[in-house]
Design a protein around this motif. Structure first.
Motif, PDB file in Angstrom:
ATOM      1  N   LEU A  35     -18.960  12.665 106.852  1.00  0.00           N
ATOM      2  CA  LEU A  35     -18.733  13.098 108.233  1.00  0.00           C
ATOM      3  C   LEU A  35     -17.268  13.447 108.492  1.00  0.00           C
ATOM      4  O   LEU A  35     -16.971  14.413 109.211  1.00  0.00           O
ATOM      5  CB  LEU A  35     -19.231  12.028 109.208  1.00  0.00           C
ATOM      6  CG  LEU A  35     -20.755  11.858 109.239  1.00  0.00           C
ATOM      7  CD1 LEU A  35     -21.151  10.614 110.030  1.00  0.00           C
ATOM      8  CD2 LEU A  35     -21.421  13.102 109.814  1.00  0.00           C
ATOM      9  N   GLN A  36     -16.354  12.694 107.902  1.00  0.00           N
ATOM     10  CA  GLN A  36     -14.926  13.006 108.042  1.00  0.00           C
ATOM     11  C   GLN A  36     -14.604  14.368 107.426  1.00  0.00           C
ATOM     12  O   GLN A  36     -13.880  15.177 108.019  1.00  0.00           O
ATOM     13  CB  GLN A  36     -14.074  11.924 107.391  1.00  0.00           C
ATOM     14  CG  GLN A  36     -14.076  10.609 108.132  1.00  0.00           C
ATOM     15  CD  GLN A  36     -13.431   9.487 107.318  1.00  0.00           C
ATOM     16  OE1 GLN A  36     -13.062   9.668 106.161  1.00  0.00           O
ATOM     17  NE2 GLN A  36     -13.309   8.322 107.928  1.00  0.00           N
ATOM     18  N   ARG A  37     -15.137  14.611 106.237  1.00  0.00           N
ATOM     19  CA  ARG A  37     -14.867  15.888 105.566  1.00  0.00           C
ATOM     20  C   ARG A  37     -15.493  17.046 106.329  1.00  0.00           C
ATOM     21  O   ARG A  37     -14.923  18.132 106.383  1.00  0.00           O
ATOM     22  CB  ARG A  37     -15.376  15.883 104.124  1.00  0.00           C
ATOM     23  CG  ARG A  37     -14.724  14.878 103.179  1.00  0.00           C
ATOM     24  CD  ARG A  37     -13.233  14.721 103.387  1.00  0.00           C
ATOM     25  NE  ARG A  37     -12.625  13.741 102.524  1.00  0.00           N
ATOM     26  CZ  ARG A  37     -12.561  12.422 102.767  1.00  0.00           C
ATOM     27  NH1 ARG A  37     -13.116  11.911 103.841  1.00  0.00           N
ATOM     28  NH2 ARG A  37     -11.938  11.611 101.938  1.00  0.00           N
ATOM     29  N   LEU A  38     -16.642  16.819 106.934  1.00  0.00           N
ATOM     30  CA  LEU A  38     -17.267  17.878 107.723  1.00  0.00           C
ATOM     31  C   LEU A  38     -16.447  18.198 108.966  1.00  0.00           C
ATOM     32  O   LEU A  38     -16.318  19.364 109.344  1.00  0.00           O
ATOM     33  CB  LEU A  38     -18.695  17.495 108.088  1.00  0.00           C
ATOM     34  CG  LEU A  38     -19.671  17.412 106.908  1.00  0.00           C
ATOM     35  CD1 LEU A  38     -21.033  16.923 107.374  1.00  0.00           C
ATOM     36  CD2 LEU A  38     -19.779  18.738 106.178  1.00  0.00           C
ATOM     37  N   ALA A  39     -15.880  17.181 109.590  1.00  0.00           N
ATOM     38  CA  ALA A  39     -15.008  17.419 110.745  1.00  0.00           C
ATOM     39  C   ALA A  39     -13.775  18.211 110.310  1.00  0.00           C
ATOM     40  O   ALA A  39     -13.333  19.133 111.023  1.00  0.00           O
ATOM     41  CB  ALA A  39     -14.603  16.087 111.379  1.00  0.00           C
ATOM     42  N   GLN A  40     -13.231  17.889 109.148  1.00  0.00           N
ATOM     43  CA  GLN A  40     -12.091  18.640 108.622  1.00  0.00           C
ATOM     44  C   GLN A  40     -12.484  20.086 108.335  1.00  0.00           C
ATOM     45  O   GLN A  40     -11.727  21.018 108.633  1.00  0.00           O
ATOM     46  CB  GLN A  40     -11.559  17.984 107.347  1.00  0.00           C
ATOM     47  CG  GLN A  40     -10.908  16.639 107.575  1.00  0.00           C
ATOM     48  CD  GLN A  40     -10.630  15.892 106.269  1.00  0.00           C
ATOM     49  OE1 GLN A  40     -11.023  16.320 105.190  1.00  0.00           O
ATOM     50  NE2 GLN A  40      -9.960  14.752 106.387  1.00  0.00           N
ATOM     51  N   GLY A  54     -12.649  25.188 102.105  1.00  0.00           N
ATOM     52  CA  GLY A  54     -13.261  25.016 100.793  1.00  0.00           C
ATOM     53  C   GLY A  54     -13.038  23.631 100.226  1.00  0.00           C
ATOM     54  O   GLY A  54     -13.955  23.026  99.645  1.00  0.00           O
ATOM     55  N   GLU A  55     -11.844  23.092 100.402  1.00  0.00           N
ATOM     56  CA  GLU A  55     -11.544  21.751  99.901  1.00  0.00           C
ATOM     57  C   GLU A  55     -12.371  20.691 100.614  1.00  0.00           C
ATOM     58  O   GLU A  55     -12.955  19.809  99.982  1.00  0.00           O
ATOM     59  CB  GLU A  55     -10.060  21.449 100.057  1.00  0.00           C
ATOM     60  CG  GLU A  55      -9.646  20.128  99.469  1.00  0.00           C
ATOM     61  CD  GLU A  55      -8.151  19.879  99.558  1.00  0.00           C
ATOM     62  OE1 GLU A  55      -7.778  18.691  99.662  1.00  0.00           O
ATOM     63  OE2 GLU A  55      -7.372  20.842  99.532  1.00  0.00           O
ATOM     64  N   ALA A  56     -12.431  20.765 101.942  1.00  0.00           N
ATOM     65  CA  ALA A  56     -13.181  19.768 102.720  1.00  0.00           C
ATOM     66  C   ALA A  56     -14.675  19.840 102.411  1.00  0.00           C
ATOM     67  O   ALA A  56     -15.329  18.807 102.222  1.00  0.00           O
ATOM     68  CB  ALA A  56     -12.930  19.961 104.218  1.00  0.00           C
ATOM     69  N   ILE A  57     -15.212  21.040 102.337  1.00  0.00           N
ATOM     70  CA  ILE A  57     -16.634  21.181 102.035  1.00  0.00           C
ATOM     71  C   ILE A  57     -16.915  20.729 100.602  1.00  0.00           C
ATOM     72  O   ILE A  57     -17.915  20.055 100.337  1.00  0.00           O
ATOM     73  CB  ILE A  57     -17.127  22.615 102.298  1.00  0.00           C
ATOM     74  CG1 ILE A  57     -17.155  22.872 103.817  1.00  0.00           C
ATOM     75  CG2 ILE A  57     -18.513  22.853 101.691  1.00  0.00           C
ATOM     76  CD1 ILE A  57     -17.520  24.291 104.222  1.00  0.00           C
ATOM     77  N   GLY A  58     -16.036  21.069  99.693  1.00  0.00           N
ATOM     78  CA  GLY A  58     -16.208  20.625  98.311  1.00  0.00           C
ATOM     79  C   GLY A  58     -16.233  19.110  98.189  1.00  0.00           C
ATOM     80  O   GLY A  58     -17.057  18.537  97.468  1.00  0.00           O
ATOM     81  N   LYS A  59     -15.353  18.446  98.918  1.00  0.00           N
ATOM     82  CA  LYS A  59     -15.332  16.982  98.904  1.00  0.00           C
ATOM     83  C   LYS A  59     -16.600  16.412  99.532  1.00  0.00           C
ATOM     84  O   LYS A  59     -17.147  15.420  99.042  1.00  0.00           O
ATOM     85  CB  LYS A  59     -14.088  16.461  99.613  1.00  0.00           C
ATOM     86  CG  LYS A  59     -12.833  16.684  98.801  1.00  0.00           C
ATOM     87  CD  LYS A  59     -11.593  16.177  99.517  1.00  0.00           C
ATOM     88  CE  LYS A  59     -10.354  16.403  98.665  1.00  0.00           C
ATOM     89  NZ  LYS A  59      -9.147  15.889  99.320  1.00  0.00           N
ATOM     90  N   ALA A  60     -17.071  17.036 100.608  1.00  0.00           N
ATOM     91  CA  ALA A  60     -18.315  16.574 101.240  1.00  0.00           C
ATOM     92  C   ALA A  60     -19.485  16.709 100.266  1.00  0.00           C
ATOM     93  O   ALA A  60     -20.309  15.795 100.145  1.00  0.00           O
ATOM     94  CB  ALA A  60     -18.588  17.360 102.525  1.00  0.00           C
TER      95      ALA A  60
END
Length: 128
Positions: A35-40, A54-60
């Protein structure tokens, strides 16, 4: 399996206390991480920050992979299989969100993850 999920979380987070977390809490932390990465990612989409998105979605996607890996299909049977299908759907939707720079898809996935997390949070730790 939870060790693999823990490793996934550690790769994308600097959260302290993960080593002492119960299996129940570890899953909560993974869901919180998604959820944190999706908000980012949503913020990055709004700022047109392609690399950050791309980084945030990749981490999610990586964390959701850890959640999938933590499923015990031998013990939890149909429930685990259904969650695996849902996590697969989430990962595919996140790829689409990244390709299309879509806030709407990120919102959809946030809603799904929030619902899953609410259900998990409702399970007593000793039952999980």
């Amino acid at each position: 399996m939870l060790n693999k999920a823990s490793a996934q979380y550690q790769q994308v987070s600097t959260h302290s206390g993960i080593e002492d977390a119960s299996p129940h809490r570890l899953i909560q932390m993974l869901m919180e991480g998604v959820l944190q990465r999706l908000a980012q990612a949503k913020g990055a989409i709004q700022r047109s920050a392609v690399n950050d998105r791309g980084e945030a979605i990749g981490k999610a996607i990586t964390i959701v992979g850890g959640l999938r890996d933590s499923l015990n299909k031998e013990v939890d049977g149909e429930l685990a299989a259904n969650l695996d299908d849902l996590y697969d759907y989430i990962q595919r939707r996140l790829l689409a969100a990244n390709i299309g720079s879509s806030e709407e898809i990120v919102d959809e996935v946030m809603t799904l993850m929030s619902t899953i997390k609410a259900g998990w949070d409702g399970i007593a730790e000793d039952v999980a």
